[in-house]
Enzyme design. Sequence first.
Site, PDB file in Angstrom:
ATOM      1  N   GLU A 141       0.839  -1.202   0.000  1.00 40.06           N
ATOM      2  CA  GLU A 141       0.000   0.000   0.000  1.00 40.06           C
ATOM      3  C   GLU A 141       0.872   1.249   0.000  1.00 40.06           C
ATOM      4  OE1 GLU A 141      -1.676  -1.729   3.438  1.00 40.06           O
ATOM      5  OE2 GLU A 141      -0.728  -0.301   4.796  1.00 40.06           O
ATOM      6  N   LYS A 143       2.872   4.537   0.995  1.00 39.94           N
ATOM      7  CA  LYS A 143       3.445   5.059   2.228  1.00 39.94           C
ATOM      8  C   LYS A 143       3.076   6.537   2.253  1.00 39.94           C
ATOM      9  CE  LYS A 143       7.629   5.194   5.016  1.00 39.94           C
ATOM     10  NZ  LYS A 143       7.428   6.566   5.489  1.00 39.94           N
ATOM     11  N   ASP A 145       2.573  10.331   3.117  1.00 43.24           N
ATOM     12  CA  ASP A 145       3.547  11.287   3.628  1.00 43.24           C
ATOM     13  C   ASP A 145       2.818  12.443   4.312  1.00 43.24           C
ATOM     14  OD1 ASP A 145       5.978  12.339   4.126  1.00 43.24           O
ATOM     15  OD2 ASP A 145       6.370  13.039   2.091  1.00 43.24           O
ATOM     16  N   GLU A 202      -2.533   7.847   8.993  1.00 44.04           N
ATOM     17  CA  GLU A 202      -1.803   9.048   8.609  1.00 44.04           C
ATOM     18  C   GLU A 202      -2.807  10.146   8.261  1.00 44.04           C
ATOM     19  OE1 GLU A 202       1.488   8.277   8.679  1.00 44.04           O
ATOM     20  OE2 GLU A 202       2.478   9.920   7.610  1.00 44.04           O
ATOM     21  N   TYR A 254      -4.200   2.480   8.196  1.00 42.98           N
ATOM     22  CA  TYR A 254      -3.516   1.373   7.522  1.00 42.98           C
ATOM     23  C   TYR A 254      -3.196   0.201   8.447  1.00 42.98           C
ATOM     24  CZ  TYR A 254       0.347   4.083   9.424  1.00 42.98           C
ATOM     25  OH  TYR A 254       1.160   4.779  10.271  1.00 42.98           O
ATOM     26  N   LYS A 359      11.205   3.007  -0.583  1.00 45.50           N
ATOM     27  CA  LYS A 359      11.213   4.468  -0.743  1.00 45.50           C
ATOM     28  C   LYS A 359      11.413   4.837  -2.208  1.00 45.50           C
ATOM     29  CE  LYS A 359      11.434   7.135   2.412  1.00 45.50           C
ATOM     30  NZ  LYS A 359      11.978   7.505   3.679  1.00 45.50           N
ATOM     31  N   CYS A 453      29.489  40.723 -22.329  1.00 45.98           N
ATOM     32  CA  CYS A 453      29.311  39.324 -22.713  1.00 45.98           C
ATOM     33  C   CYS A 453      30.515  38.505 -22.231  1.00 45.98           C
ATOM     34  CB  CYS A 453      29.164  39.216 -24.227  1.00 45.98           C
ATOM     35  SG  CYS A 453      29.172  37.501 -24.790  1.00 45.98           S
ATOM     36  N   CYS A 456      32.307  37.278 -25.856  1.00 46.09           N
ATOM     37  CA  CYS A 456      32.897  38.207 -26.836  1.00 46.09           C
ATOM     38  C   CYS A 456      33.147  39.588 -26.239  1.00 46.09           C
ATOM     39  CB  CYS A 456      32.016  38.311 -28.072  1.00 46.09           C
ATOM     40  SG  CYS A 456      30.527  39.283 -27.784  1.00 46.09           S
ATOM     41  N   CYS A 471      23.451  39.655 -25.436  1.00 50.71           N
ATOM     42  CA  CYS A 471      24.637  40.049 -26.180  1.00 50.71           C
ATOM     43  C   CYS A 471      24.137  40.306 -27.596  1.00 50.71           C
ATOM     44  CB  CYS A 471      25.643  38.900 -26.170  1.00 50.71           C
ATOM     45  SG  CYS A 471      26.907  39.063 -27.427  1.00 50.71           S
ATOM     46  N   CYS A 476      29.218  36.867 -32.130  1.00 51.03           N
ATOM     47  CA  CYS A 476      29.742  36.327 -30.868  1.00 51.03           C
ATOM     48  C   CYS A 476      29.897  34.806 -30.997  1.00 51.03           C
ATOM     49  CB  CYS A 476      28.779  36.670 -29.733  1.00 51.03           C
ATOM     50  SG  CYS A 476      29.125  35.794 -28.201  1.00 51.03           S
TER      51      CYS A 476
END
Length: 719
Positions: A141, A143, A145, A202, A254, A359, A453, A456, A471, A476
């Site tokens: 199932e 996890k 958070d 949870e 759970y 995880k 720049c 250049c 620039c 360049c």
Amino acid sequence: MYSTAEQRDLYDLSKKLLYTPQAGLPGADAETRVEDLRKVIRYHEWRYYVQNDPVISDFEYDQLYKQLETIETAHPELITPDSPTLRVGKDLTETFAQVEHLTPMLSLDNSYDAEDLVDFDEQVKKWCKLPKETDVEYCVEPKYDGGTIALVYENDRFLRAATRGNGQVGDEISANIRTLRSVPLQAPFSKYGITRAELRGEALIRKDIFEKINRKREEAGETLFANPRNAATGGLRMKDPREAAARGLEAFIYQLGYATDAQGKNILETFSTHDESIHLLRELGFKVPLHKPAPHNHLEETKTCRNIEEVIAFCQAWQDYRDEYPYEIDGMVIKVNRLDWQAMCGFTSHHPRWAMAFKFKARQATTRVRDVEFQVGKTGAVTPVAKLEPVPLAGVTVQNVSLHNEEFIRTKDIRIGDQVLVERAGDVIPYIVKSLTELRDGTEREVEYPKYCPVCHSKLVKPEDEAIWRCENAECEAQVVQRMIFHTSKHAMDIEGLGESTIVRFYKLGWLHSIADIYRLDYEKIAQLEGFGEKSAANMKAGIEKAMKNPIYRLLHSLSVHHLGQKASRLLAAEVSHVLDLKDWDLEKYQDIKDVGPVLARNVYNFFQNEHNIELLQTMESLGVNMRQTDADKKTDVNTDGPLYGKSILFTGTLSRMTREEAEKRAAAAGASVASGVSKHLGILVVGEKAGSKLKKAQALGTVEIWTEAEFLERTETA
Ligand code: IVH
């Protein structure tokens, strides 16, 4: 609790412990390392559980914890009763009443890949004394958070709720939990002979509700929550239950952790599986992980897997699905289903041996900004890029992160030397969430934006309506190389065999000065180069010669005119018989084209007024690059976002599910162009029944993708 200086030291120490090897520690070293690990783990637990504001990622915390466990296993004489591995977390909040859990609330052991899970399965079989070939059934199932909760029911009534606290004793948060509609205040436990029960679960905030809460806080000028978990754990601890109610918390249950009858006899043993107890909780009205996918899900929330292979496949499917799920989860939990086998596995002081957390790859990490460099793009835009100390993040090593523009650096207050929190969600490019300003030691430097720049050295300018410095020197070096890279790329001229690194290499060899030089490369010299050879030189030649015949909309797009994208390039290509016709256009003529705005009109006009550019195109034409409108250029209603955009397609044989006409329409809607015959320009051949010579010819070419009718239907589904 901790001073800023102490916090800085603990943070530095954590990093040192994380990134210096520990193998083969002699006795005295082990002792110091154990002490250091305990010190930093306690600190990070305080940041995480009490402050709700961690400074390292969960993955890094797990690594520190694992290190401590490993050394303690090797040196049991170093274990002390106050080690974090024996009593996870220390409850430091004093404002709530403390209640003792009916049974200790343990933690979970962590695993990170399929191999870890296979090891776990082998261990379980050993503890249960099962032959290797036995299949052990597991419940898997999400996890969740959020904030861990324990709910006690007595005589069918909700009695009290507590946080996990230190595992033995938690904070009493009944008033807040009562406000959660997913927690029933009455439940008919007595029907099943249960007088007293403790449930574990949870408390979570759905991701979309979390976003709304943060938006409101932003409008009210309040500080934002870093993530849904912080908003949830904070919500559980509100002093005013009305405020807790406003967070929209939900409780997922759970586990049935404790159940006794009227005589106080443990009746958990009357269940034979974990599955069965979860079904009972569902019957009693609790929100539990579901076996059937809820309407918003593609995947079931829980699955009873027949063996570890099914567990691995289910965990991997969830790893991919994770971002679509409405709640934050950081992994999956795997539990031995049979309770008699659970009993045989037993517990360590930290976790049950019959359960394992899988995880997901970490999406956040902290690291240091070593430096900030400025990169010049193909249109001269100067982008700051943070050079980070390399850090693993969700499967890749991150060391360069765009800082976008000056404004971004200022609002996030990012300095060179700062510790920063980096995140990579889903497929998104990694970005800096915040700098950890409290960890500064005064050696950090402000990012200095260049005035010239970096390549250049011409003066940078910032157009009024833009956030970006540019620039403006089209010659360049950085711009020249970036323009060549873009010119050959998939969306532009699509030259196979000539990628970014080859262009840089040829440029350094002095073989490429402008995009025209691409069409006069010396293939004999290329074949002599290290890493090349006759074959790759011939492939490159074929790729370049193919590109020379491209329709002119590709060429227009490939010129790196600022704002001139695929769509506008097609609109222009449809209006001219030769690319150089555009040098005679005035500004108004561009603006007369529907969908061409004044900024783009000005950019294209300027490009074709520039003599250098005209010379460049003339040279390219003399080298054989097509400048004349082709049939493909006359179509402007092409779906440039379609799944088959840029591909040519042909149908052959008898189609069974649509007419040839319908198929061609569908292909065009998906962005493909329909070809008239098999040639080396053909991308896809869709083969119906009784296909003949066309199929043979395509197979002989070896460059054409061959699809069935079903594949074609599938690949064009979104069109
Ligand atoms: S079972 C005896 N199942 O993960 C241990 N825990 O490190 C039983 N968690 O804070 C734990 N989802 O709150 C279990 N489906 C789930 C879970 C879960 C989240 C949390 C738990 C604890 C942590 C364990």
